[in-house]
Enzyme design. Structure first.
Site, PDB file in Angstrom:
ATOM      1  N   CYS A 174       0.682  -1.162  -0.033  1.00 51.40           N
ATOM      2  CA  CYS A 174      -0.028   0.044   0.105  1.00 51.40           C
ATOM      3  C   CYS A 174       0.716   1.169   0.053  1.00 51.40           C
ATOM      4  O   CYS A 174       2.091   1.210  -0.332  1.00 51.40           O
ATOM      5  CB  CYS A 174      -0.773   0.103   1.239  1.00 51.40           C
ATOM      6  SG  CYS A 174      -0.121  -0.056   2.858  1.00 51.40           S
ATOM      7  N   HIS A 175       0.419   2.485   0.335  1.00 53.19           N
ATOM      8  CA  HIS A 175       1.052   3.492   0.328  1.00 53.19           C
ATOM      9  C   HIS A 175       2.395   3.400   1.193  1.00 53.19           C
ATOM     10  O   HIS A 175       3.680   3.848   0.897  1.00 53.19           O
ATOM     11  CB  HIS A 175       0.479   4.880   0.554  1.00 53.19           C
ATOM     12  CG  HIS A 175       1.376   6.095   0.309  1.00 53.19           C
ATOM     13  ND1 HIS A 175       1.422   6.697  -0.639  1.00 53.19           N
ATOM     14  CD2 HIS A 175       1.506   6.855   1.418  1.00 53.19           C
ATOM     15  CE1 HIS A 175       2.363   7.749  -0.519  1.00 53.19           C
ATOM     16  NE2 HIS A 175       2.344   7.909   0.803  1.00 53.19           N
TER      17      HIS A 175
END
Length: 79
Positions: free
Chosen positions: A38-39
């Site tokens: 994810c980020h």
């Protein structure tokens, strides 16, 4: 919007924050290999724990999408 702003080529987006997450991962092969990111890597860690508890045997938290790109050699693409 995070997925659209940058993800690994060929990635499938299953949102850990969706109420359908458990249902969506239930459609996957538990013996398959899954690389999560994810980020920042935090939600990927939560997803990994959830998938492992559900019986998945080969789940990798690759961290943030930049780290995942470097580890897998897959390019980051946008939609």
């Amino acid at each position: 919007s995070e997925y659209a702003s940058g993800h690994l080529e060929g990635a499938v987006n299953i949102d850990i924050e969706s109420p359908l997450f458990t249902e969506e991962i239930g459609k996957l092969d538990k013996s398959g290999t899954y690389v999560l990111y994810c980020h920042s890597g935090r939600r990927a860690g939560v997803a990994k724990d959830t998938m492992t508890a559900a019986g998945f045997t080969n789940v990798i938290n690759a961290g943030g999408y930049q780290d995942a790109s470097a580890a897998t050699k897959l390019p980051i693409v946008t939609n």
